[in-house]
Enzyme design. Structure first.
Site, PDB file in Angstrom:
ATOM      1  N   GLN A 255      24.469   2.226   8.297  1.00  0.00           N
ATOM      2  CA  GLN A 255      25.068   0.577   7.931  1.00  0.00           C
ATOM      3  C   GLN A 255      24.083  -0.211   7.141  1.00  0.00           C
ATOM      4  OE1 GLN A 255      27.245  -1.123  11.811  1.00  0.00           O
ATOM      5  NE2 GLN A 255      25.719   0.615  12.437  1.00  0.00           N
TER       6      GLN A 255
ATOM      7  N   HIS B 242      27.538   0.248   4.440  1.00  0.00           N
ATOM      8  CA  HIS B 242      27.597  -1.122   4.060  1.00  0.00           C
ATOM      9  C   HIS B 242      26.881  -1.498   2.804  1.00  0.00           C
ATOM     10  CE1 HIS B 242      28.331  -1.888   8.464  1.00  0.00           C
ATOM     11  NE2 HIS B 242      29.569  -1.640   7.705  1.00  0.00           N
TER      12      HIS B 242
ATOM     13  N   CYS C  24      30.588  -3.838  -8.981  1.00  0.00           N
ATOM     14  CA  CYS C  24      31.691  -4.603  -9.552  1.00  0.00           C
ATOM     15  C   CYS C  24      32.835  -4.624  -8.793  1.00  0.00           C
ATOM     16  CB  CYS C  24      32.174  -3.994 -11.042  1.00  0.00           C
ATOM     17  SG  CYS C  24      33.479  -4.546 -11.765  1.00  0.00           S
TER      18      CYS C  24
ATOM     19  N   CYS D 132      33.613  -3.330 -17.432  1.00  0.00           N
ATOM     20  CA  CYS D 132      35.010  -4.048 -17.350  1.00  0.00           C
ATOM     21  C   CYS D 132      34.976  -5.588 -17.340  1.00  0.00           C
ATOM     22  CB  CYS D 132      35.761  -3.487 -16.170  1.00  0.00           C
ATOM     23  SG  CYS D 132      35.397  -4.081 -14.786  1.00  0.00           S
TER      24      CYS D 132
ATOM     25  N   SER E 187      24.533  -1.119  17.638  1.00  0.00           N
ATOM     26  CA  SER E 187      25.208  -1.875  18.892  1.00  0.00           C
ATOM     27  C   SER E 187      26.409  -1.287  18.951  1.00  0.00           C
ATOM     28  CB  SER E 187      25.158  -3.336  18.449  1.00  0.00           C
ATOM     29  OG  SER E 187      25.776  -3.630  17.359  1.00  0.00           O
TER      30      SER E 187
ATOM     31  N   ALA F 108      18.016   1.741  22.090  1.00  0.00           N
ATOM     32  CA  ALA F 108      17.376   0.806  22.871  1.00  0.00           C
ATOM     33  C   ALA F 108      18.285   0.496  23.978  1.00  0.00           C
ATOM     34  CB  ALA F 108      16.757  -0.127  22.301  1.00  0.00           C
TER      35      ALA F 108
HETATM   36  P1  NAD Z   1      22.853  -4.438  15.231  1.00  0.00           P
HETATM   37  O1  NAD Z   1      21.863  -5.759  15.081  1.00  0.00           O
HETATM   38  O2  NAD Z   1      24.181  -4.985  15.974  1.00  0.00           O
HETATM   39  O3  NAD Z   1      22.233  -3.671  16.420  1.00  0.00           O
HETATM   40  C1  NAD Z   1      21.115  -2.919  16.657  1.00  0.00           C
HETATM   41  C2  NAD Z   1      20.775  -2.184  17.743  1.00  0.00           C
HETATM   42  O4  NAD Z   1      19.879  -1.424  17.742  1.00  0.00           O
HETATM   43  C3  NAD Z   1      20.891  -3.097  19.167  1.00  0.00           C
HETATM   44  O5  NAD Z   1      21.631  -2.668  20.049  1.00  0.00           O
HETATM   45  C4  NAD Z   1      19.292  -2.969  19.555  1.00  0.00           C
HETATM   46  O6  NAD Z   1      19.156  -3.116  20.820  1.00  0.00           O
HETATM   47  C5  NAD Z   1      19.098  -1.459  18.857  1.00  0.00           C
HETATM   48  N1  NAD Z   1      17.689  -1.408  18.632  1.00  0.00           N
HETATM   49  C6  NAD Z   1      16.974  -2.279  18.162  1.00  0.00           C
HETATM   50  N2  NAD Z   1      15.426  -1.874  17.827  1.00  0.00           N
HETATM   51  C7  NAD Z   1      15.660  -0.487  18.187  1.00  0.00           C
HETATM   52  C8  NAD Z   1      14.682   0.591  18.064  1.00  0.00           C
HETATM   53  N3  NAD Z   1      13.480   0.565  17.493  1.00  0.00           N
HETATM   54  N4  NAD Z   1      15.392   1.653  18.392  1.00  0.00           N
HETATM   55  C9  NAD Z   1      16.440   1.924  18.988  1.00  0.00           C
HETATM   56  N5  NAD Z   1      17.410   1.145  19.104  1.00  0.00           N
HETATM   57  C10 NAD Z   1      17.058  -0.303  18.684  1.00  0.00           C
HETATM   58  O7  NAD Z   1      22.924  -3.649  14.434  1.00  0.00           O
HETATM   59  P2  NAD Z   1      23.949  -2.674  13.757  1.00  0.00           P
HETATM   60  O8  NAD Z   1      24.916  -2.057  14.835  1.00  0.00           O
HETATM   61  O9  NAD Z   1      23.482  -1.987  12.563  1.00  0.00           O
HETATM   62  O10 NAD Z   1      24.852  -3.793  13.007  1.00  0.00           O
HETATM   63  C11 NAD Z   1      24.653  -4.807  12.275  1.00  0.00           C
HETATM   64  C12 NAD Z   1      25.034  -5.101  10.837  1.00  0.00           C
HETATM   65  O11 NAD Z   1      23.974  -5.581  10.164  1.00  0.00           O
HETATM   66  C13 NAD Z   1      25.208  -3.650  10.169  1.00  0.00           C
HETATM   67  O12 NAD Z   1      26.401  -3.701   9.489  1.00  0.00           O
HETATM   68  C14 NAD Z   1      23.973  -3.648   9.320  1.00  0.00           C
HETATM   69  O13 NAD Z   1      24.279  -3.491   7.987  1.00  0.00           O
HETATM   70  C15 NAD Z   1      23.363  -4.878   9.277  1.00  0.00           C
HETATM   71  N6  NAD Z   1      22.114  -5.074   9.201  1.00  0.00           N
HETATM   72  C16 NAD Z   1      21.200  -4.186   8.337  1.00  0.00           C
HETATM   73  C17 NAD Z   1      19.711  -4.521   8.171  1.00  0.00           C
HETATM   74  C18 NAD Z   1      19.106  -3.589   7.498  1.00  0.00           C
HETATM   75  O14 NAD Z   1      19.744  -3.186   6.597  1.00  0.00           O
HETATM   76  N7  NAD Z   1      17.869  -3.093   7.757  1.00  0.00           N
HETATM   77  C19 NAD Z   1      19.279  -5.476   8.945  1.00  0.00           C
HETATM   78  C20 NAD Z   1      20.193  -6.219   9.893  1.00  0.00           C
HETATM   79  C21 NAD Z   1      21.457  -6.048   9.844  1.00  0.00           C
HETATM   80 ZN    ZN Z   2      33.552  -3.128 -13.697  1.00  0.00          ZN
END
Ligand code: NAD
Ligand code: ZN
Length: 289
Positions: free
Chosen positions: A114, A132, A140, A170, A209, A253
């Site tokens: 994600q 994502h 595009c 395009c 999460s 976590a």
């Molecule tokens: P989330 O923030 O909803 O959940 C993250 C989960 O990971 C939490 O439950 C937390 O307790 C756990 N966590 C945090 N640190 C940890 C570790 N070191 N080890 C194990 N678990 C740990 O994230 P999500 O479920 O990915 O959904 C959020 C959306 O946000 C996604 O769509 C993502 O694309 C986007 N996002 C991406 C980034 C990135 O690219 N690094 C950063 C923030 C949000």
């Molecule tokens: Zn295009």
């Protein structure tokens, strides 16, 4: 590490070695140890700034209504998007390297993430599906082509009144490849991910999460699959059992809906930067035997 976690790590290593088609699903949690905050963990961006979450739900509508105004807004220095442009400065952590190693060992066939930060690829993972999208690319909105973000001087386009950036194929409007709230998942990554969820016999879910949909439906889809297995009974007769086709492991976590609803078989509770390298260590121990 506690005994129970150690036992589960050994179990995950055995399950991994026994699997024929393992895949990983990752979320923002795997990148927190690289210094990128997640959304919903204790130090998460949304946890600290609930108003930023409310605003994020508006971005897609704004983009559809007025692409020029949307681009001008997200190029403001205090915009949350300026944080995303800094993703290139972060380095992978042991959790990312562990998954890359599992791929190299032939166990992990793909990583569906994600995250939009590119850290899996930086760690050496080759088959990465960015569910994502990526903040290092623009996409595009008409034909779906993706372009390197760095190929565009967005500030210059802004100065010349040439926003939004346009597709060279395009002339469609470009947006960040990173998927916005309320935006449909691009069909290519959505299909590929679903295929992987259907194909896998082991799913390793790391640092998410598991509340963001449709990503969170992938383990549920995999869990629905059942296979019939023939088993010889003590009397020498054969019985056909209906069993789950996929082993689902969480390395998180915190507990998630997948834990509560028993979608995952077991949860190894801890930091991915700690848990995943331990799994790899055990896997390598088993493989050299
Ligand atoms: P989330 O923030 O909803 O959940 C993250 C989960 O990971 C939490 O439950 C937390 O307790 C756990 N966590 C945090 N640190 C940890 C570790 N070191 N080890 C194990 N678990 C740990 O994230 P999500 O479920 O990915 O959904 C959020 C959306 O946000 C996604 O769509 C993502 O694309 C986007 N996002 C991406 C980034 C990135 O690219 N690094 C950063 C923030 C949000
Ligand atoms: Zn295009």
């Amino acid at each position: 590490m506690q005994n129970r976690a150690e036992d589960l790590i050994k179990r995950a290593a055995i399950d991994s070695v026994d699997s024929k088609y393992a895949i990983a699903l990752t979320g923002a949690g795997i990148s927190t140890e690289s210094g990128i905050p997640d959304f919903r963990g204790p130090d998460g961006i949304w946890t600290r700034h609930p108003e930023a979450e409310r605003e994020a739900y508006e971005h897609y509508g704004e983009l559809l209504r007025d692409p020029e105004a949307h681009w001008e807004k997200i190029l403001e220095p205090d915009s949350i998007f300026s944080e995303f442009d800094k993703f290139g400065e972060y380095a992978p952590n042991p959790g990312h390297y562990a998954l890359a190693r599992l791929e190299k060992l032939g166990i992990l066939k793909s990583t569906i993430t994600q995250n939009a930060d590119g850290l899996h690829q930086k760690a050496g993972s080759r088959n990465v599906i960015e569910y994502h999208g990526s903040m290092a690319k623009l996409r595009c909105m008409s034909c779906g082509s993706r372009f390197d973000r760095k190929a565009f001087d967005l500030e210059e386009l802004k100065g010349e009144g040439q926003l939004p950036p346009r597709c060279e194929k395009c002339n469609g409007v470009l947006k960040y490849d990173g998927v916005y709230f309320r935006e449909p998942i691009p069909s290519d990554v959505a299909h590929l991910s679903l295929e992987e969820a259907w194909k896998c016999d082991l799913m390793l879910i790391c640092g998410t999460s598991a509340v963001v949909y449709p990503f969170a439906s992938l383990p549920r889809t995999a869990r629905q699959r059942r296979i019939e297995k023939e088993r010889q009974t003590e009397t020498g007769l054969y019985a056909v059992e209906d069993i789950q086709a996929v082993t689902i492991i969480e390395a998180n976590a915190d507990l998630t809906p997948l834990t509560y609803e028993k979608i995952s078989g077991y949860l190894i509770q801890g930091r991915t930067g700690n848990v995943l390298p331990h799994i790899v260590e055990e896997v390598e121990r088993i493989m050299v035997r």
